[in-house]
Design a protein around this motif. Structure first.
Motif, mmCIF file in Angstrom:
data_model
loop_
_atom_site.group_PDB
_atom_site.id
_atom_site.type_symbol
_atom_site.label_atom_id
_atom_site.label_comp_id
_atom_site.label_asym_id
_atom_site.label_seq_id
_atom_site.Cartn_x
_atom_site.Cartn_y
_atom_site.Cartn_z
ATOM 1 N N LEU A 225 0.814 -1.211 0.000
ATOM 2 C CA LEU A 225 0.000 0.000 0.000
ATOM 3 C C LEU A 225 0.851 1.267 0.000
ATOM 4 O O LEU A 225 0.376 2.333 -0.391
ATOM 5 N N GLU A 226 2.125 1.135 0.437
ATOM 6 C CA GLU A 226 2.974 2.328 0.468
ATOM 7 C C GLU A 226 3.303 2.834 -0.933
ATOM 8 O O GLU A 226 3.784 3.961 -1.093
ATOM 9 N N LEU A 227 3.019 2.004 -1.943
ATOM 10 C CA LEU A 227 3.259 2.432 -3.318
ATOM 11 C C LEU A 227 2.194 3.408 -3.813
ATOM 12 O O LEU A 227 2.360 4.030 -4.859
ATOM 13 N N PHE A 228 1.111 3.523 -3.066
ATOM 14 C CA PHE A 228 0.054 4.458 -3.461
ATOM 15 C C PHE A 228 0.542 5.892 -3.312
ATOM 16 O O PHE A 228 1.232 6.237 -2.349
ATOM 17 N N THR A 229 0.150 6.730 -4.245
ATOM 18 C CA THR A 229 0.304 8.164 -4.042
ATOM 19 C C THR A 229 -0.814 8.611 -3.094
ATOM 20 O O THR A 229 -1.817 7.897 -2.923
ATOM 21 N N PRO A 230 -0.681 9.774 -2.461
ATOM 22 C CA PRO A 230 -1.767 10.245 -1.583
ATOM 23 C C PRO A 230 -3.113 10.313 -2.300
ATOM 24 O O PRO A 230 -4.148 9.977 -1.722
ATOM 25 N N GLN A 231 -3.101 10.722 -3.569
ATOM 26 C CA GLN A 231 -4.353 10.810 -4.319
ATOM 27 C C GLN A 231 -4.938 9.423 -4.571
ATOM 28 O O GLN A 231 -6.156 9.218 -4.481
ATOM 29 N N GLN A 232 -4.062 8.454 -4.895
ATOM 30 C CA GLN A 232 -4.538 7.091 -5.122
ATOM 31 C C GLN A 232 -5.092 6.478 -3.843
ATOM 32 O O GLN A 232 -6.108 5.785 -3.869
ATOM 33 N N ARG A 233 -4.420 6.740 -2.728
ATOM 34 C CA ARG A 233 -4.896 6.200 -1.452
ATOM 35 C C ARG A 233 -6.261 6.791 -1.088
ATOM 36 O O ARG A 233 -7.153 6.087 -0.600
ATOM 37 N N GLN A 234 -6.426 8.069 -1.359
ATOM 38 C CA GLN A 234 -7.710 8.717 -1.089
ATOM 39 C C GLN A 234 -8.814 8.102 -1.951
ATOM 40 O O GLN A 234 -9.929 7.856 -1.477
ATOM 41 N N ARG A 235 -8.482 7.837 -3.202
ATOM 42 C CA ARG A 235 -9.457 7.228 -4.114
ATOM 43 C C ARG A 235 -9.805 5.812 -3.664
ATOM 44 O O ARG A 235 -10.972 5.408 -3.680
ATOM 45 N N TYR A 236 -8.791 5.066 -3.257
ATOM 46 C CA TYR A 236 -9.010 3.701 -2.780
ATOM 47 C C TYR A 236 -9.887 3.695 -1.525
ATOM 48 O O TYR A 236 -10.830 2.902 -1.410
ATOM 49 N N ASP A 237 -9.589 4.589 -0.591
ATOM 50 C CA ASP A 237 -10.380 4.667 0.644
ATOM 51 C C ASP A 237 -11.836 5.019 0.347
ATOM 52 O O ASP A 237 -12.753 4.515 1.011
ATOM 53 N N ARG A 238 -12.041 5.872 -0.655
ATOM 54 C CA ARG A 238 -13.410 6.238 -1.023
ATOM 55 C C ARG A 238 -14.164 5.030 -1.577
ATOM 56 O O ARG A 238 -15.319 4.786 -1.230
ATOM 57 N N HIS A 239 -13.495 4.252 -2.443
ATOM 58 C CA HIS A 239 -14.116 3.039 -2.981
ATOM 59 C C HIS A 239 -14.434 2.045 -1.862
ATOM 60 O O HIS A 239 -15.504 1.422 -1.851
ATOM 61 N N GLU A 240 -13.510 1.888 -0.945
ATOM 62 C CA GLU A 240 -13.715 0.958 0.171
ATOM 63 C C GLU A 240 -14.900 1.394 1.030
ATOM 64 O O GLU A 240 -15.713 0.569 1.455
ATOM 65 N N SER A 241 -15.000 2.698 1.267
ATOM 66 C CA SER A 241 -16.102 3.221 2.074
ATOM 67 C C SER A 241 -17.443 2.986 1.381
ATOM 68 O O SER A 241 -18.420 2.564 2.021
ATOM 69 N N GLU A 242 -17.493 3.245 0.068
ATOM 70 C CA GLU A 242 -18.728 3.022 -0.684
ATOM 71 C C GLU A 242 -19.104 1.547 -0.692
ATOM 72 O O GLU A 242 -20.281 1.189 -0.553
ATOM 73 N N LEU A 243 -18.105 0.687 -0.844
ATOM 74 C CA LEU A 243 -18.359 -0.751 -0.872
ATOM 75 C C LEU A 243 -18.927 -1.233 0.465
ATOM 76 O O LEU A 243 -19.913 -1.987 0.500
ATOM 77 N N LYS A 244 -18.345 -0.789 1.559
ATOM 78 C CA LYS A 244 -18.826 -1.195 2.883
ATOM 79 C C LYS A 244 -20.240 -0.682 3.138
ATOM 80 O O LYS A 244 -21.067 -1.375 3.745
ATOM 81 N N LYS A 245 -20.531 0.526 2.664
ATOM 82 C CA LYS A 245 -21.871 1.085 2.844
ATOM 83 C C LYS A 245 -22.903 0.255 2.084
ATOM 84 O O LYS A 245 -23.973 -0.070 2.616
#
Length: 309
Positions: A225-245
């Protein structure tokens, strides 16, 4: 003015749409995309306490938040073509999950045995018991809404329904096991439940099938996960949040139907199918009316409301 509640009244005989409602409704049902539409009706609506000051309004209740502009424009074009110039077309949104135990006039309801159709909850009434003077709240709907599909019934149950269709159901027999078994109603309906489940499952699959989401998941499995850029990590977290919802909403929906939380109540009394001459005539044509009705005794957890908003 935005905080003044909207009042709803029946149409008047002097309203043109009163006499043209049936063909208008049939055209609306044929021309509109009915997905997510749970109710179409026509009333006088407004903030005034005087019915004449509230204009005829075509009311559409939907259970999904989206841009309904195209639907509204199509309805207006149909009204214009029929020369029914209404001041307003009103689309009211009510979320399936947000509704919880709240039950509103105009909501879709159906026989608990009807998995593929629905009808409309007309309103709520408070009636006083002649024996105890206690006031009880009932839902009012049409008899045809509470009748289960014949194909799902045994021969003996079909005979019961035929008898009730001809003679109605009185309060004296409403507490029998047969009435509870055959004349219970659902809100939310199984049709709406199936549609909502399908939409959520589609949304979940869309997220999982996304190319970037798959890449994110592969990196997560590889502990990279450390290979993510801050923008990519933010995008990934958003997808994860939507998926869990979405997954949590799906769990809630399944849980409600597994626990029978969707049961609105059972029929307390009803008219069966009867036609009456109410002396409604126009242009020499007599209009017969079928004032079929059913009172539904509500489950204790229900929170009834006669507000559309």
């Amino acid at each position: 003015m935005a905080f003044i509640p909207t009042n709803t009244y029946p149409l008047l005989h002097t309203d043109d749409v009163f006499w043209n409602w049936e063909p208008l409704l049939q055209e609306l049902l044929a021309q509109l995309d009915l997905k997510s539409i749970i109710f179409i009706g026509c009333y006088r609506r407004g903030t005034s306490t005087t019915v004449l000051d509230c204009p005829p309004t075509l009311l559409i209740i939907v259970n999904r938040k989206k841009d309904w502009t195209a639907t509204c424009e199509k309805v207006i074009s149909i009204l214009k073509r029929r020369r029914l110039q209404m001041p307003a077309v009103e689309i009211v949104k009510i979320g399936f999950l947000e509704a919880n135990d709240r039950t509103m006039a105009g909501d879709s309801i159906a026989s608990s045995r009807n998995h593929y159709g629905s009808g409309t909850l007309g309103c709520f009434l408070k009636l006083r018991s002649p024996s105890s003077d206690d006031w009880r709240t009932f839902a009012l709907t049409c008899w045809h809404v509470v009748v289960p599909p014949f194909v799902s019934l045994s021969n003996d149950d079909q005979k019961l329904i035929k008898n009730w269709n001809e003679n109605g159901v009185s309060a004296s027999i409403a507490k029998t096991d047969d009435v509870r078994r055959l004349l219970s109603l659902d809100h939310v309906t199984r049709l709406a439940y199936q549609e909502e489940v399908g939409e959520i499952e589609e949304a979940i699959q869309d997220i999982k099938d996304g190319r970037m989401f798959k890449i994110f998941k592969d990196l997560e499995v590889g502990d990279a996960l450390e290979l993510f850029t801050p923008q990519q990590r933010q995008r990934y977290d958003r997808h994860e949040s939507e998926l869990k919802k979405h997954e949590e909403n799906l769990r809630i929906l399944h849980e409600r139907f597994q626990n029978d939380d969707q049961v609105l109540g059972t029929v307390f009394s009803g008219s069966g199918f009867k036609y009456k001459d109410l002396n409604l005539t126009k242009d020499g044509i007599k209009y017969f009316t079928s004032p079929d009705w059913a009172l539904v005794h509500l489950s204790s957890c229900r929170q009834p409301s006669n507000d559309f908003d």
